[in-house]
Design a protein around this motif. Structure first.
Motif, PDB file in Angstrom:
ATOM      1  N   GLY A  23       0.816  -1.210   0.000  1.00 17.64           N
ATOM      2  CA  GLY A  23       0.000   0.000   0.000  1.00 17.64           C
ATOM      3  C   GLY A  23       0.845   1.253   0.000  1.00 17.64           C
ATOM      4  O   GLY A  23       1.893   1.309   0.654  1.00 17.64           O
ATOM      5  N   ILE A  24       0.392   2.239  -0.755  1.00 18.26           N
ATOM      6  CA  ILE A  24       1.032   3.555  -0.734  1.00 18.26           C
ATOM      7  C   ILE A  24      -0.070   4.620  -0.759  1.00 18.26           C
ATOM      8  O   ILE A  24      -1.218   4.315  -1.078  1.00 18.26           O
ATOM      9  N   VAL A  25       0.327   5.833  -0.440  1.00 18.14           N
ATOM     10  CA  VAL A  25      -0.593   6.957  -0.647  1.00 18.14           C
ATOM     11  C   VAL A  25      -0.168   7.596  -1.962  1.00 18.14           C
ATOM     12  O   VAL A  25       0.826   8.303  -2.037  1.00 18.14           O
ATOM     13  N   HIS A  26      -0.920   7.284  -3.018  1.00 16.68           N
ATOM     14  CA  HIS A  26      -0.634   7.809  -4.354  1.00 16.68           C
ATOM     15  C   HIS A  26      -1.279   9.179  -4.495  1.00 16.68           C
ATOM     16  O   HIS A  26      -2.205   9.503  -3.736  1.00 16.68           O
ATOM     17  N   GLU A  27      -0.814   9.962  -5.470  1.00 17.34           N
ATOM     18  CA  GLU A  27      -1.428  11.294  -5.651  1.00 17.34           C
ATOM     19  C   GLU A  27      -2.919  11.199  -5.979  1.00 17.34           C
ATOM     20  O   GLU A  27      -3.687  12.121  -5.704  1.00 17.34           O
ATOM     21  N   ASP A  28      -3.341  10.048  -6.542  1.00 14.87           N
ATOM     22  CA  ASP A  28      -4.766   9.859  -6.841  1.00 14.87           C
ATOM     23  C   ASP A  28      -5.535   9.331  -5.634  1.00 14.87           C
ATOM     24  O   ASP A  28      -6.751   9.146  -5.708  1.00 14.87           O
ATOM     25  N   GLY A  29      -4.817   9.006  -4.548  1.00 20.70           N
ATOM     26  CA  GLY A  29      -5.482   8.452  -3.370  1.00 20.70           C
ATOM     27  C   GLY A  29      -4.766   7.189  -2.908  1.00 20.70           C
ATOM     28  O   GLY A  29      -3.832   6.727  -3.566  1.00 20.70           O
ATOM     29  N   PRO A  30      -5.218   6.609  -1.797  1.00 18.43           N
ATOM     30  CA  PRO A  30      -4.560   5.398  -1.303  1.00 18.43           C
ATOM     31  C   PRO A  30      -4.755   4.244  -2.276  1.00 18.43           C
ATOM     32  O   PRO A  30      -5.805   4.126  -2.897  1.00 18.43           O
ATOM     33  N   VAL A  31      -3.755   3.392  -2.427  1.00 19.24           N
ATOM     34  CA  VAL A  31      -3.858   2.234  -3.313  1.00 19.24           C
ATOM     35  C   VAL A  31      -3.086   1.066  -2.704  1.00 19.24           C
ATOM     36  O   VAL A  31      -2.035   1.258  -2.098  1.00 19.24           O
ATOM     37  N   VAL A  32      -3.676  -0.104  -2.851  1.00 19.84           N
ATOM     38  CA  VAL A  32      -3.062  -1.349  -2.360  1.00 19.84           C
ATOM     39  C   VAL A  32      -3.097  -2.352  -3.494  1.00 19.84           C
ATOM     40  O   VAL A  32      -4.132  -2.508  -4.146  1.00 19.84           O
ATOM     41  N   ILE A  33      -1.978  -3.032  -3.743  1.00 18.13           N
ATOM     42  CA  ILE A  33      -2.002  -4.119  -4.737  1.00 18.13           C
ATOM     43  C   ILE A  33      -1.430  -5.398  -4.133  1.00 18.13           C
ATOM     44  O   ILE A  33      -0.492  -5.353  -3.325  1.00 18.13           O
ATOM     45  N   PRO A  34      -2.004  -6.534  -4.538  1.00 17.00           N
ATOM     46  CA  PRO A  34      -1.411  -7.813  -4.160  1.00 17.00           C
ATOM     47  C   PRO A  34      -0.237  -8.117  -5.077  1.00 17.00           C
ATOM     48  O   PRO A  34      -0.295  -7.814  -6.280  1.00 17.00           O
ATOM     49  N   THR A  35       0.792  -8.712  -4.538  1.00 19.30           N
ATOM     50  CA  THR A  35       1.956  -9.013  -5.367  1.00 19.30           C
ATOM     51  C   THR A  35       2.765 -10.176  -4.799  1.00 19.30           C
ATOM     52  O   THR A  35       2.716 -10.448  -3.593  1.00 19.30           O
ATOM     53  N   ALA A  36       3.498 -10.840  -5.676  1.00 19.63           N
ATOM     54  CA  ALA A  36       4.463 -11.847  -5.233  1.00 19.63           C
ATOM     55  C   ALA A  36       5.670 -11.112  -4.643  1.00 19.63           C
ATOM     56  O   ALA A  36       5.844  -9.908  -4.853  1.00 19.63           O
ATOM     57  N   TYR A  37       6.509 -11.824  -3.945  1.00 19.42           N
ATOM     58  CA  TYR A  37       7.683 -11.191  -3.339  1.00 19.42           C
ATOM     59  C   TYR A  37       8.718 -12.247  -2.997  1.00 19.42           C
ATOM     60  O   TYR A  37       8.448 -13.456  -3.064  1.00 19.42           O
ATOM     61  N   GLY A  38       9.883 -11.777  -2.632  1.00 14.97           N
ATOM     62  CA  GLY A  38      10.926 -12.656  -2.109  1.00 14.97           C
ATOM     63  C   GLY A  38      11.542 -12.001  -0.895  1.00 14.97           C
ATOM     64  O   GLY A  38      11.208 -10.865  -0.551  1.00 14.97           O
ATOM     65  N   ARG A  39      12.432 -12.707  -0.244  1.00 14.39           N
ATOM     66  CA  ARG A  39      13.184 -12.100   0.859  1.00 14.39           C
ATOM     67  C   ARG A  39      14.650 -12.452   0.697  1.00 14.39           C
ATOM     68  O   ARG A  39      14.993 -13.612   0.491  1.00 14.39           O
ATOM     69  N   ALA A  40      15.495 -11.437   0.761  1.00 13.16           N
ATOM     70  CA  ALA A  40      16.938 -11.668   0.766  1.00 13.16           C
ATOM     71  C   ALA A  40      17.478 -11.008   2.026  1.00 13.16           C
ATOM     72  O   ALA A  40      17.594  -9.784   2.092  1.00 13.16           O
ATOM     73  N   GLY A  41      17.734 -11.806   3.045  1.00 18.23           N
ATOM     74  CA  GLY A  41      18.252 -11.272   4.303  1.00 18.23           C
ATOM     75  C   GLY A  41      17.314 -10.254   4.907  1.00 18.23           C
ATOM     76  O   GLY A  41      16.177 -10.568   5.252  1.00 18.23           O
ATOM     77  N   ASP A  42      17.786  -9.025   4.988  1.00 18.39           N
ATOM     78  CA  ASP A  42      17.022  -7.964   5.660  1.00 18.39           C
ATOM     79  C   ASP A  42      16.140  -7.179   4.707  1.00 18.39           C
ATOM     80  O   ASP A  42      15.661  -6.096   5.066  1.00 18.39           O
ATOM     81  N   GLU A  43      15.941  -7.689   3.496  1.00 18.42           N
ATOM     82  CA  GLU A  43      15.149  -6.932   2.528  1.00 18.42           C
ATOM     83  C   GLU A  43      14.050  -7.794   1.901  1.00 18.42           C
ATOM     84  O   GLU A  43      14.270  -8.960   1.579  1.00 18.42           O
ATOM     85  N   LEU A  44      12.883  -7.161   1.719  1.00 21.10           N
ATOM     86  CA  LEU A  44      11.797  -7.785   0.980  1.00 21.10           C
ATOM     87  C   LEU A  44      11.936  -7.353  -0.473  1.00 21.10           C
ATOM     88  O   LEU A  44      12.091  -6.160  -0.758  1.00 21.10           O
ATOM     89  N   LEU A  45      11.879  -8.309  -1.401  1.00 21.39           N
ATOM     90  CA  LEU A  45      12.083  -8.007  -2.818  1.00 21.39           C
ATOM     91  C   LEU A  45      10.758  -8.010  -3.555  1.00 21.39           C
ATOM     92  O   LEU A  45       9.947  -8.942  -3.401  1.00 21.39           O
ATOM     93  N   LEU A  46      10.526  -6.971  -4.345  1.00 17.14           N
ATOM     94  CA  LEU A  46       9.316  -6.846  -5.148  1.00 17.14           C
ATOM     95  C   LEU A  46       9.723  -6.602  -6.585  1.00 17.14           C
ATOM     96  O   LEU A  46      10.777  -6.002  -6.836  1.00 17.14           O
ATOM     97  N   HIS A  47       8.889  -7.029  -7.521  1.00 15.53           N
ATOM     98  CA  HIS A  47       9.210  -6.728  -8.912  1.00 15.53           C
ATOM     99  C   HIS A  47       7.932  -6.499  -9.710  1.00 15.53           C
ATOM    100  O   HIS A  47       6.871  -7.039  -9.378  1.00 15.53           O
ATOM    101  N   GLY A  48       8.045  -5.684 -10.740  1.00 12.11           N
ATOM    102  CA  GLY A  48       6.903  -5.428 -11.601  1.00 12.11           C
ATOM    103  C   GLY A  48       7.355  -4.662 -12.831  1.00 12.11           C
ATOM    104  O   GLY A  48       8.538  -4.322 -12.971  1.00 12.11           O
ATOM    105  N   ALA A  49       6.393  -4.386 -13.693  1.00  7.83           N
ATOM    106  CA  ALA A  49       6.709  -3.602 -14.891  1.00  7.83           C
ATOM    107  C   ALA A  49       7.145  -2.200 -14.470  1.00  7.83           C
ATOM    108  O   ALA A  49       6.683  -1.672 -13.452  1.00  7.83           O
TER     109      ALA A  49
END
Ligand code: FAD
Length: 204
Positions: A23-49
């Motif tokens: 979720g983020i607060v976008h300039e058009d308003g709040p938005v939440v998207i479902p997504t796949a992810y990974g974890r590498a140590g102390d970081e959550l990894l996200l990817h998209g277009a």
């Protein structure tokens, strides 16, 4: 039920989960998207277009709130009020960094793919330069993060334990089906072991 900031608890939930809600607060308003992810140590990894609205905003510095939830059971209490869910969930707040460079982006995508289906990456064509250039990869620090876990039977008001209503937990889990071959799969291509024997963690 308890809140928990222990990293081992947080990591175990992240490593078992399949879907993150970002979720983020976008300039058009709040938005939440479902997504796949990974974890590498102390970081959550996200990817998209690269044009992905949420990820592009994060790449530009937007703060995000990410959650991952595992549902373990439905908790049926003697009163409507005390019904609940056994769950394990994580919430992370933060700003992501953009993962740059062919090697680092490829590593991150490898981590995402193999976390979901261990062994898959080595079997498939690796991303080419064009595909990598079209893909935005983000790494969100798992520092401002908490876990919350509910386990066990319902907790009813003392007087309600005398009621006739059934009470207890209906366990829920992810069921793995038989792999279904792509209709265009070349004849004679065997189902790999990691697909034939695919399993999800089972909670006692
Ligand atoms: C299990 C799962 C895993 C996914 N994994 C990834 C991933 O790893 N990477 C990735 O980029 N995308 C993934 N997606 C798709 C993702 O949810 C978005 O649809 C996609 O990222 C496009 O996002 P966007 O902000 O550019 O959407 P936009 O194209 O800007 O969306 C426009 C509008 O479409 C609607 N919309 C967009 N996505 C969805 C959705 N999923 N469900 C319902 N309505 C929607 C919303 O109203 C949104 O405001 C996944 C989806 C699911 C369900």
């Amino acid at each position: 039920m308890r809140g928990d900031f222990d990293r081992a608890t947080i990591d175990a939930i992240l490593d078992e989960g399949l879907v993150a809600h970002v979720g983020i607060v976008h300039e058009d308003g709040p938005v939440v998207i479902p997504t796949a992810y990974g974890r590498a140590g102390d970081e959550l990894l996200l990817h998209g277009a690269i044009r992905n609205r949420v990820f592009a905003s994060m790449a530009a510095g937007a703060e995000a709130c990410v959650e991952v939830t595992l549902i373990d059971g439905l908790v049926l209490a003697r009163s409507a009020f005390h019904h609940s869910v056994n769950y394990r969930s994580v919430v992370i707040y933060g700003r992501a960094r953009v993962v740059e460079g062919v090697a680092a982006k490829t590593d991150a995508l490898h981590t995402i793919v193999d976390r979901i289906v261990p062994g898959r990456w080595a079997d498939v064509r690796q991303p080419n330069d064009e595909e990598l250039a079209a893909t935005l990869v983000l790494a969100l620090p798992i520092t401002e993060a908490s876990a919350k876990v509910r386990t066990g039977p319902p907790v009813d008001d003392e007087a309600d334990y005398a009621l006739d209503a059934w009470a207890g937990v209906i366990p829920l889990r992810v069921e793995v089906g038989e792999p279904e071959p792509d209709p265009r799969l070349a004849a004679g291509t065997a189902v790999p072991d990691y697909a034939a024997a695919y399993s999800r963690p089972v909670r006692d």
